[in-house]
Design an enzyme around this catalytic site. Structure first.
Site, PDB file in Angstrom:
ATOM      1  CB  THR A 131       9.776  20.594  51.168  1.00  0.00           C
ATOM      2  OG1 THR A 131      10.064  20.872  52.534  1.00  0.00           O
ATOM      3  CG2 THR A 131       9.403  19.115  51.063  1.00  0.00           C
ATOM      4  CG  ASP A 132      13.840  22.359  54.448  1.00  0.00           C
ATOM      5  OD1 ASP A 132      12.622  22.098  54.544  1.00  0.00           O
ATOM      6  OD2 ASP A 132      14.393  23.228  55.158  1.00  0.00           O
ATOM      7  CD  GLU A 133       8.610  19.913  56.533  1.00  0.00           C
ATOM      8  OE1 GLU A 133       8.019  18.869  56.822  1.00  0.00           O
ATOM      9  OE2 GLU A 133       8.233  21.043  56.887  1.00  0.00           O
ATOM     10  CE1 TYR A 156       4.272  19.072  51.904  1.00  0.00           C
ATOM     11  CE2 TYR A 156       6.026  19.268  53.536  1.00  0.00           C
ATOM     12  CZ  TYR A 156       5.452  19.665  52.339  1.00  0.00           C
ATOM     13  OH  TYR A 156       6.050  20.625  51.565  1.00  0.00           O
ATOM     14  CE  LYS A 160       6.633  18.765  47.759  1.00  0.00           C
ATOM     15  NZ  LYS A 160       5.926  19.459  46.640  1.00  0.00           N
TER      16      LYS A 160
HETATM   17  P1  NAD Z   1      -0.271  25.987  49.562  1.00  0.00           P
HETATM   18  O1  NAD Z   1      -0.917  24.923  50.377  1.00  0.00           O
HETATM   19  O2  NAD Z   1      -0.386  27.396  49.991  1.00  0.00           O
HETATM   20  O3  NAD Z   1      -0.831  25.914  48.059  1.00  0.00           O
HETATM   21  C1  NAD Z   1      -1.037  24.693  47.399  1.00  0.00           C
HETATM   22  C2  NAD Z   1      -1.918  24.980  46.178  1.00  0.00           C
HETATM   23  O4  NAD Z   1      -2.094  23.744  45.465  1.00  0.00           O
HETATM   24  C3  NAD Z   1      -3.321  25.490  46.543  1.00  0.00           C
HETATM   25  O5  NAD Z   1      -3.654  26.587  45.730  1.00  0.00           O
HETATM   26  C4  NAD Z   1      -4.223  24.292  46.263  1.00  0.00           C
HETATM   27  O6  NAD Z   1      -5.540  24.670  45.882  1.00  0.00           O
HETATM   28  C5  NAD Z   1      -3.478  23.622  45.119  1.00  0.00           C
HETATM   29  N1  NAD Z   1      -3.811  22.185  45.005  1.00  0.00           N
HETATM   30  C6  NAD Z   1      -3.863  21.271  46.017  1.00  0.00           C
HETATM   31  N2  NAD Z   1      -4.238  20.062  45.518  1.00  0.00           N
HETATM   32  C7  NAD Z   1      -4.378  20.234  44.172  1.00  0.00           C
HETATM   33  C8  NAD Z   1      -4.732  19.340  43.109  1.00  0.00           C
HETATM   34  N3  NAD Z   1      -5.007  18.040  43.323  1.00  0.00           N
HETATM   35  N4  NAD Z   1      -4.786  19.839  41.848  1.00  0.00           N
HETATM   36  C9  NAD Z   1      -4.515  21.163  41.606  1.00  0.00           C
HETATM   37  N5  NAD Z   1      -4.192  22.040  42.575  1.00  0.00           N
HETATM   38  C10 NAD Z   1      -4.121  21.577  43.851  1.00  0.00           C
HETATM   39  O7  NAD Z   1       1.249  25.544  49.404  1.00  0.00           O
HETATM   40  P2  NAD Z   1       2.558  26.452  49.296  1.00  0.00           P
HETATM   41  O8  NAD Z   1       3.045  26.739  50.652  1.00  0.00           O
HETATM   42  O9  NAD Z   1       2.317  27.528  48.326  1.00  0.00           O
HETATM   43  O10 NAD Z   1       3.568  25.366  48.668  1.00  0.00           O
HETATM   44  C11 NAD Z   1       3.690  25.229  47.251  1.00  0.00           C
HETATM   45  C12 NAD Z   1       4.723  24.153  46.955  1.00  0.00           C
HETATM   46  O11 NAD Z   1       5.966  24.519  47.524  1.00  0.00           O
HETATM   47  C13 NAD Z   1       4.381  22.779  47.535  1.00  0.00           C
HETATM   48  O12 NAD Z   1       4.749  21.803  46.594  1.00  0.00           O
HETATM   49  C14 NAD Z   1       5.241  22.690  48.793  1.00  0.00           C
HETATM   50  O13 NAD Z   1       5.566  21.342  49.073  1.00  0.00           O
HETATM   51  C15 NAD Z   1       6.448  23.479  48.361  1.00  0.00           C
HETATM   52  N6  NAD Z   1       7.206  24.130  49.453  1.00  0.00           N
HETATM   53  C16 NAD Z   1       6.576  24.935  50.357  1.00  0.00           C
HETATM   54  C17 NAD Z   1       7.318  25.593  51.328  1.00  0.00           C
HETATM   55  C18 NAD Z   1       6.668  26.516  52.349  1.00  0.00           C
HETATM   56  O14 NAD Z   1       7.342  26.949  53.274  1.00  0.00           O
HETATM   57  N7  NAD Z   1       5.400  26.853  52.212  1.00  0.00           N
HETATM   58  C19 NAD Z   1       8.697  25.408  51.388  1.00  0.00           C
HETATM   59  C20 NAD Z   1       9.311  24.554  50.462  1.00  0.00           C
HETATM   60  C21 NAD Z   1       8.550  23.938  49.479  1.00  0.00           C
HETATM   61  O1  DAU Z   2      10.640  23.366  55.493  1.00  0.00           O
HETATM   62  C1  DAU Z   2       9.744  23.594  54.448  1.00  0.00           C
HETATM   63  C2  DAU Z   2       8.335  23.289  54.911  1.00  0.00           C
HETATM   64  O2  DAU Z   2       7.959  24.363  55.783  1.00  0.00           O
HETATM   65  C3  DAU Z   2       7.350  23.162  53.763  1.00  0.00           C
HETATM   66  O3  DAU Z   2       7.690  22.052  52.980  1.00  0.00           O
HETATM   67  C4  DAU Z   2       5.921  23.000  54.295  1.00  0.00           C
HETATM   68  O4  DAU Z   2       4.995  22.991  53.220  1.00  0.00           O
HETATM   69  C5  DAU Z   2       5.607  24.162  55.224  1.00  0.00           C
HETATM   70  O5  DAU Z   2       4.325  23.981  55.789  1.00  0.00           O
HETATM   71  C6  DAU Z   2       6.652  24.274  56.325  1.00  0.00           C
HETATM   72  O6  DAU Z   2       6.563  23.160  57.222  1.00  0.00           O
HETATM   73  P1  DAU Z   2       6.717  23.336  58.818  1.00  0.00           P
HETATM   74  O7  DAU Z   2       6.078  22.190  59.474  1.00  0.00           O
HETATM   75  O8  DAU Z   2       8.128  23.632  59.173  1.00  0.00           O
HETATM   76  O9  DAU Z   2       5.867  24.711  58.987  1.00  0.00           O
HETATM   77  P2  DAU Z   2       4.804  25.153  60.091  1.00  0.00           P
HETATM   78  O10 DAU Z   2       4.523  26.597  59.811  1.00  0.00           O
HETATM   79  O11 DAU Z   2       3.646  24.224  60.185  1.00  0.00           O
HETATM   80  O12 DAU Z   2       5.634  25.052  61.437  1.00  0.00           O
HETATM   81  C7  DAU Z   2       6.860  25.741  61.616  1.00  0.00           C
HETATM   82  C8  DAU Z   2       7.408  25.350  62.972  1.00  0.00           C
HETATM   83  O13 DAU Z   2       6.562  25.901  63.986  1.00  0.00           O
HETATM   84  C9  DAU Z   2       7.423  23.854  63.223  1.00  0.00           C
HETATM   85  O14 DAU Z   2       8.569  23.529  64.016  1.00  0.00           O
HETATM   86  C10 DAU Z   2       6.155  23.602  64.037  1.00  0.00           C
HETATM   87  C11 DAU Z   2       5.997  24.887  64.824  1.00  0.00           C
HETATM   88  N1  DAU Z   2       4.602  25.299  65.112  1.00  0.00           N
HETATM   89  C12 DAU Z   2       3.712  25.367  64.086  1.00  0.00           C
HETATM   90  C13 DAU Z   2       2.415  25.784  64.309  1.00  0.00           C
HETATM   91  C14 DAU Z   2       1.411  25.828  63.158  1.00  0.00           C
HETATM   92  C15 DAU Z   2       4.250  25.664  66.401  1.00  0.00           C
HETATM   93  O15 DAU Z   2       5.067  25.622  67.337  1.00  0.00           O
HETATM   94  N2  DAU Z   2       2.955  26.078  66.624  1.00  0.00           N
HETATM   95  C16 DAU Z   2       2.015  26.132  65.633  1.00  0.00           C
HETATM   96  O16 DAU Z   2       0.845  26.496  65.896  1.00  0.00           O
END
Ligand code: NAD
Ligand code: DAU
Length: 350
Positions: A131-133, A156, A160
């Site tokens: 992630t970019d975080e 989180y 990561k």
């Molecule tokens: P998600 O939470 O939707 O899915 C995570 C999956 O991992 C789930 O299916 C969960 O059951 C499984 N899991 C959790 N713990 C586990 C364990 N101990 N063993 C096996 N499986 C397990 O997450 P996502 O949004 O699909 O993100 C996937 C990956 O991409 C993560 O590594 C996240 O850090 C990264 N990522 C997400 C975003 C985003 O915007 N969602 C952006 C950049 C990177």
């Molecule tokens: O940048 C990549 C990341 O993006 C991933 O690594 C994470 O797994 C993914 O969850 C996401 O993180 P964020 O914290 O940016 O996503 P979230 O959807 O939780 O929130 C997006 C923005 O919106 C953040 O600035 C917080 C704000 N927010 C979020 C929620 C859930 C609100 O203002 N209200 C809300 O209810």
């Protein structure tokens, strides 16, 4: 790449990635999807593949931290490539309960790396999805590049960051063939409705308050999930070992802008009975340690691997809103306790 292990394939991005790969005609291998089925993992997302792709897709319920279960997966399926998505992924949950994040994101990644180290000769590639975080927060100017120093703010992102460091260390110390991608915020089908975009779509549709943290001016760089999947495939195929690729949508938006766009689009698709949905926006207490701005410089993957996002925010959000309107049963199930009972009956509960 014959036998690809996808971890976390029942989550949001993993589900889209597996579907993406099985649609491509330049991927001919088999996929083994290992997922623990936490609250975020939904095996129904891929249930049809057990029939349509019986020879090429298999699901195994397992914990990536469970060394012997994972060794069995590697040996039984002769895994040669790993694409590692499994993680605890929600920042707000990590603030309330960091332990699961340290366990899965750090220890789980370490467990997989150790198994690959022992089977070094058989492993062609370990791709780590990150992630970019990890880079922390930007001010008003500038972009994250692959050389930006790590400065994570939440449990989180710190977990990561720890996993990223381990992956790079295994390349430098043991010559494991790794790649990493650090991506910005994804949105699209199958995203668990705790994240900003699906939460706002569903609350707005149901006439519930739309909680915006702080002043709503935090900036995220949004990428449609299908574009992220295509980027990961490019890195798996053509990325150079040991390299990191930043992935983003060149699509910076303030949170308030995102929420207003959703409200306006929904007002057109499903006219409200009363006031316009923007009136549901409610400013609430800010997230502790809330990063102000993320923005990705993705020129490395664009120039080296010829990847570019295909979807604009306008087209991507349209598809996403429509998907949530069309899949009310999926939404009802992932929100319900009945869904957890169904998982326990079919896959056992831990
Ligand atoms: P998600 O939470 O939707 O899915 C995570 C999956 O991992 C789930 O299916 C969960 O059951 C499984 N899991 C959790 N713990 C586990 C364990 N101990 N063993 C096996 N499986 C397990 O997450 P996502 O949004 O699909 O993100 C996937 C990956 O991409 C993560 O590594 C996240 O850090 C990264 N990522 C997400 C975003 C985003 O915007 N969602 C952006 C950049 C990177
Ligand atoms: O940048 C990549 C990341 O993006 C991933 O690594 C994470 O797994 C993914 O969850 C996401 O993180 P964020 O914290 O940016 O996503 P979230 O959807 O939780 O929130 C997006 C923005 O919106 C953040 O600035 C917080 C704000 N927010 C979020 C929620 C859930 C609100 O203002 N209200 C809300 O209810």
């Amino acid at each position: 790449m014959r036998n690809l292990l996808v971890t976390g394939g029942c989550g949001f991005i993993g589900t889209n990635f597996i579907r993406h790969l099985l649609r491509r005609n330049d991927f001919l291998g088999r996929i083994v999807n290992v997922d623990l089925l936490t609250y975020a993992g939904n095996p129904e997302n891929l249930a049809d593949l057990a029939e349509t792709h019986v020879a090429r897709y298999q699901f195994v319920k397992a914990d990536i931290c469970d060394r012997s279960a994972m060794e069995e997966v590697f040996d039984t399926h002769r895994i040669d490539t790993v694409c590692h998505f499994a993680a605890e992924s929600h920042v707000d949950r990590s603030i309330v309960g960091p332990a699961a994040f340290i366990r899965t994101n750090i220890l789980g990644t370490f467990t997989l790396l150790e198994i690959c180290r022992e089977r070094h000769a058989d492993i062609h590639r370990f791709h780590h999805v990150s992630t970019d975080e990890v880079y922390g927060s930007l001010g008003a100017e500038g972009l994250f590049t692959e050389t930006t120093a790590y400065d994570p703010s939440s449990p989180y992102s710190a977990s990561k960051a720890g996993s990223d460091h381990l992956v790079r260390a295994y390349q430098r110390t043991y010559d494991l063939p790794v790649t990493l991608s650090n991506c910005s915020n994804n949105y699209g089908p199958y995203q668990f409705p705790e994240k900003l975009i699906p939460l706002m779509i569903l609350n707005a549709r149901e006439g519930k308050p739309l909680p915006v943290y702080g002043d709503g001016k935090n900036v995220r760089d949004w990428l449609y999930v299908e574009d992220h999947c295509a980027a990961i495939w490019q890195v798996l195929q053509a990325g150079r070992c040991g390299e990191t690729y930043n992935v983003g949508g060149r699509c910076e938006m303030e949170n308030l802008q995102v929420v207003e766009t959703i409200c306006d689009r929904l007002d057109l698709l499903v006219p409200p009975t009363g006031d316009a949905r923007r009136n549901l926006i409610t400013f609430v207490a800010d997230r502790p340690g809330h990063d102000r701005r993320y923005a990705i410089d993705c020129s490395k993957i664009e120039t080296e691997l010829d990847w570019q996002p295909q979807e604009s925010f306008a087209s991507g959000i349209e598809k996403t809103i429509q998907w949530y309107l069309d899949n009310v049963e999926w939404v009802a199930r992932v929100r319900s306790g009945a869904y957890r009972e169904w998982i326990a009956t079919h896959y056992g509960d831990d």
